[in-house]
Scaffold this motif. Structure first.
Motif, PDB file in Angstrom:
ATOM      1  N   LYS A 313      12.712 -56.870 -34.186  1.00 39.05           N
ATOM      2  CA  LYS A 313      12.139 -56.822 -32.840  1.00 39.05           C
ATOM      3  C   LYS A 313      12.378 -55.460 -32.189  1.00 39.05           C
ATOM      4  CE  LYS A 313      12.555 -61.759 -31.806  1.00 39.05           C
ATOM      5  NZ  LYS A 313      13.178 -62.787 -30.931  1.00 39.05           N
ATOM      6  N   GLN A 314      13.528 -54.862 -32.483  1.00 40.93           N
ATOM      7  CA  GLN A 314      13.876 -53.577 -31.892  1.00 40.93           C
ATOM      8  C   GLN A 314      13.354 -52.392 -32.708  1.00 40.93           C
ATOM      9  OE1 GLN A 314      18.126 -53.611 -31.453  1.00 40.93           O
ATOM     10  NE2 GLN A 314      18.115 -55.414 -30.106  1.00 40.93           N
ATOM     11  N   GLY A 315      12.669 -52.678 -33.844  1.00 38.30           N
ATOM     12  CA  GLY A 315      12.146 -51.607 -34.694  1.00 38.30           C
ATOM     13  C   GLY A 315      13.220 -50.862 -35.438  1.00 38.30           C
ATOM     14  N   GLN A 316      14.370 -51.537 -35.764  1.00 39.34           N
ATOM     15  CA  GLN A 316      15.483 -50.876 -36.424  1.00 39.34           C
ATOM     16  C   GLN A 316      15.836 -51.559 -37.740  1.00 39.34           C
ATOM     17  OE1 GLN A 316      18.626 -51.110 -33.546  1.00 39.34           O
ATOM     18  NE2 GLN A 316      17.616 -49.740 -32.088  1.00 39.34           N
ATOM     19  N   GLU A 317      14.850 -52.117 -38.405  1.00 38.23           N
ATOM     20  CA  GLU A 317      15.128 -52.908 -39.586  1.00 38.23           C
ATOM     21  C   GLU A 317      15.485 -52.055 -40.805  1.00 38.23           C
ATOM     22  OE1 GLU A 317      10.338 -53.524 -40.154  1.00 38.23           O
ATOM     23  OE2 GLU A 317      11.686 -54.996 -41.005  1.00 38.23           O
ATOM     24  N   ASN A 318      15.281 -50.773 -40.762  1.00 37.66           N
ATOM     25  CA  ASN A 318      15.558 -49.911 -41.918  1.00 37.66           C
ATOM     26  C   ASN A 318      16.822 -49.078 -41.734  1.00 37.66           C
ATOM     27  OD1 ASN A 318      13.188 -50.740 -43.299  1.00 37.66           O
ATOM     28  ND2 ASN A 318      11.956 -49.336 -42.049  1.00 37.66           N
ATOM     29  N   GLU A 319      17.720 -49.470 -40.866  1.00 35.79           N
ATOM     30  CA  GLU A 319      18.936 -48.698 -40.612  1.00 35.79           C
ATOM     31  C   GLU A 319      20.077 -49.062 -41.570  1.00 35.79           C
ATOM     32  OE1 GLU A 319      18.337 -47.892 -35.815  1.00 35.79           O
ATOM     33  OE2 GLU A 319      20.088 -48.987 -36.577  1.00 35.79           O
ATOM     34  N   GLY A 320      19.863 -49.971 -42.471  1.00 32.36           N
ATOM     35  CA  GLY A 320      20.883 -50.342 -43.435  1.00 32.36           C
ATOM     36  C   GLY A 320      21.590 -51.645 -43.057  1.00 32.36           C
ATOM     37  N   TRP A 321      22.199 -52.237 -44.083  1.00 29.88           N
ATOM     38  CA  TRP A 321      22.830 -53.545 -43.854  1.00 29.88           C
ATOM     39  C   TRP A 321      24.055 -53.442 -42.942  1.00 29.88           C
ATOM     40  CZ3 TRP A 321      27.864 -54.529 -45.313  1.00 29.88           C
ATOM     41  CH2 TRP A 321      28.470 -53.590 -46.168  1.00 29.88           C
ATOM     42  N   ALA A 322      24.721 -52.275 -42.892  1.00 29.04           N
ATOM     43  CA  ALA A 322      25.884 -52.134 -42.024  1.00 29.04           C
ATOM     44  C   ALA A 322      25.517 -52.231 -40.553  1.00 29.04           C
ATOM     45  CB  ALA A 322      26.585 -50.808 -42.305  1.00 29.04           C
ATOM     46  N   SER A 323      24.241 -51.934 -40.221  1.00 30.38           N
ATOM     47  CA  SER A 323      23.822 -52.011 -38.822  1.00 30.38           C
ATOM     48  C   SER A 323      23.760 -53.450 -38.323  1.00 30.38           C
ATOM     49  CB  SER A 323      22.446 -51.348 -38.653  1.00 30.38           C
ATOM     50  OG  SER A 323      21.459 -52.073 -39.401  1.00 30.38           O
ATOM     51  N   LEU A 324      23.740 -54.422 -39.258  1.00 38.20           N
ATOM     52  CA  LEU A 324      23.685 -55.829 -38.853  1.00 38.20           C
ATOM     53  C   LEU A 324      25.034 -56.336 -38.352  1.00 38.20           C
ATOM     54  CD1 LEU A 324      21.631 -57.263 -41.865  1.00 38.20           C
ATOM     55  CD2 LEU A 324      20.761 -56.511 -39.633  1.00 38.20           C
ATOM     56  N   ILE A 325      26.090 -55.631 -38.721  1.00 34.37           N
ATOM     57  CA  ILE A 325      27.444 -56.123 -38.431  1.00 34.37           C
ATOM     58  C   ILE A 325      27.689 -56.220 -36.932  1.00 34.37           C
ATOM     59  CG2 ILE A 325      29.916 -55.607 -38.647  1.00 34.37           C
ATOM     60  CD1 ILE A 325      29.272 -54.429 -41.398  1.00 34.37           C
ATOM     61  N   MET A 326      27.331 -55.173 -36.167  1.00 29.87           N
ATOM     62  CA  MET A 326      27.601 -55.114 -34.738  1.00 29.87           C
ATOM     63  C   MET A 326      26.468 -55.716 -33.927  1.00 29.87           C
ATOM     64  SD  MET A 326      30.572 -53.883 -34.711  1.00 29.87           S
ATOM     65  CE  MET A 326      30.720 -53.762 -32.950  1.00 29.87           C
ATOM     66  N   ASP A 327      25.577 -56.406 -34.549  1.00 36.69           N
ATOM     67  CA  ASP A 327      24.417 -56.898 -33.835  1.00 36.69           C
ATOM     68  C   ASP A 327      24.617 -58.281 -33.256  1.00 36.69           C
ATOM     69  OD1 ASP A 327      20.861 -56.996 -34.418  1.00 36.69           O
ATOM     70  OD2 ASP A 327      22.018 -55.690 -33.092  1.00 36.69           O
ATOM     71  N   MET A 328      25.714 -58.943 -33.635  1.00 37.83           N
ATOM     72  CA  MET A 328      25.970 -60.294 -33.152  1.00 37.83           C
ATOM     73  C   MET A 328      26.739 -60.226 -31.842  1.00 37.83           C
ATOM     74  SD  MET A 328      24.531 -62.196 -35.339  1.00 37.83           S
ATOM     75  CE  MET A 328      25.176 -63.774 -34.865  1.00 37.83           C
ATOM     76  N   LYS A 329      26.410 -61.075 -30.902  1.00 40.94           N
ATOM     77  CA  LYS A 329      27.068 -61.120 -29.567  1.00 40.94           C
ATOM     78  C   LYS A 329      28.032 -62.278 -29.519  1.00 40.94           C
ATOM     79  CE  LYS A 329      23.087 -59.080 -27.310  1.00 40.94           C
ATOM     80  NZ  LYS A 329      22.032 -59.244 -26.276  1.00 40.94           N
ATOM     81  N   ASN A 330      29.216 -62.078 -30.098  1.00 40.75           N
ATOM     82  CA  ASN A 330      30.263 -63.120 -30.113  1.00 40.75           C
ATOM     83  C   ASN A 330      31.297 -62.776 -29.061  1.00 40.75           C
ATOM     84  OD1 ASN A 330      29.092 -64.537 -32.213  1.00 40.75           O
ATOM     85  ND2 ASN A 330      29.974 -63.145 -33.725  1.00 40.75           N
TER      86      ASN A 330
END
Length: 331
Positions: A313-330
């Motif tokens: 949705k943010q157009g950042q899907e190609n930034e690598g799998w490490a970018s997914l780590i900080m994407d959760m709002k816990n």
């Protein structure tokens, strides 16, 4: 009196034998006085009546002994007069005795009534206590029934959730069976990087936590609660504690690994696999690769897929799998 009479007739024959007859009556009179002093109230009537009788006997004995020489109606009939007065006074004594008996009976009845009233009060008290205990027991049973009902409801909800997860797992299994070719293609896309090769980059859990530590605080520290930027060592090796509010933040907080229930190495590799396969790898496949339960793989892969969706949705899907780590709002 009988002893004096027998001795006088048979043996003594004294001239002054009549005055000796006064001693038995005197002894009776003294006995009445002693009884009155000891608290026997009935003795007052006897003493009063016997006084007339005692005086009349004295006159009679003195007259018969020759001590008194005159004769008139009082001296001749002194015994009769004393007897009449004694009978009259003893009548009053009898009336007083009846009155005393009546009072004792009334007191006894009053005591019985008071005892019955006390028994009635005691019975009412016991009944009230029993009623209160019954109410408390009833309330306790109702509360337990309510708790059981709540537990049954929770169990029903959990059973429904398990059924829902089973349906989703069945769907994943069907998807696995129907998309074997896609899975083979996904394996080719990850260039055959297996878990053993992946562990060379992250050989242990400590290396994973260090990676998270550097990723989170590479640009400086800021407390998530009070936004203070000064910190000290937390309770864990890679945690930081705010010097102002004392909030201890671990390396996994506010990441996709927050509250992780299995090995963090396998979690890292699962993120890599889901990202590399663009979310098309199934929980069954992840379970076989990582030797984890299918439900565990399904739940965590869903989190990764949601993070990937947010990136798209943010157009950042190609930034690598490490970018997914900080994407959760816990929080």
């Amino acid at each position: 009196y009988s002893v004096f009479f027998i001795l006088d007739v048979t043996w003594l024959r004294l001239k002054w034998d009549f005055p000796l007859y006064i001693f038995p009556f005197t002894a009776i009179y003294i006995s009445a006085i002693i009884c009155l002093k000891k608290g026997l109230k009935q003795a007052r009537y006897y003493l009063l009546g016997y006084s007339f009788m005692f005086i009349s006997i004295i006159f009679l004995i003195f007259r018969m002994s020759g001590i008194i020489h005159w004769s008139d109606i009082f001296t001749v009939y002194s015994f009769n007069i004393g007897l009449v007065f004694e009978i009259l006074i003893l009548s009053f004594a009898l009336s007083d005795r009846i009155k005393i008996i009546r009072l004792e009976k009334e007191l006894a009845q009053q005591k019985i009534i008071e005892q019955l009233q006390e028994n009635e009060k005691l019975k009412d008290k016991v009944n009230r206590e029993l009623e209160q205990k019954v109410k408390e027991r009833t309330l306790e049973i109702e509360q337990k029934n309510a708790q059981l009902a709540q537990m049954n409801l929770e169990l029903k909800i959990q059973a429904e959730e398990i059924n829902r997860m089973n349906l989703l797992l069945d769907a994943d299994n069907r998807k696995l069976q129907n998309n074997v070719k896609d899975l083979v293609k996904a394996r080719v896309m990850v260039q055959h990087v297996d878990f053993e090769e992946f562990k060379k980059i992250f050989p242990n859990a400590d290396s994973c936590y260090k990676f998270l530590h550097d990723l989170k605080w590479d640009n400086g520290y800021s407390c998530k609660r009070c936004h203070h930027n000064r910190w000290c060592q937390g309770k864990d090796k890679y945690s930081k504690r705010c010097t102002r509010c004392r909030y201890d933040e671990s390396a996994t907080s506010y990441t996709i690994f927050h509250r992780l229930k299995f090995d963090i190495q396998k979690a890292f590799y699962m993120v890599f696999l889901v990202y590399a396969n663009k979310g098309k790898i199934t929980s069954q496949e992840l379970s076989e690769i990582l030797s984890l339960r299918q439900s565990t793989c399904w739940a965590f892969s869903k989190k990764v897929q949601e993070a990937m969706k947010e990136k798209r949705k943010q157009g950042q899907e190609n930034e690598g799998w490490a970018s997914l780590i900080m994407d959760m709002k816990n929080a």
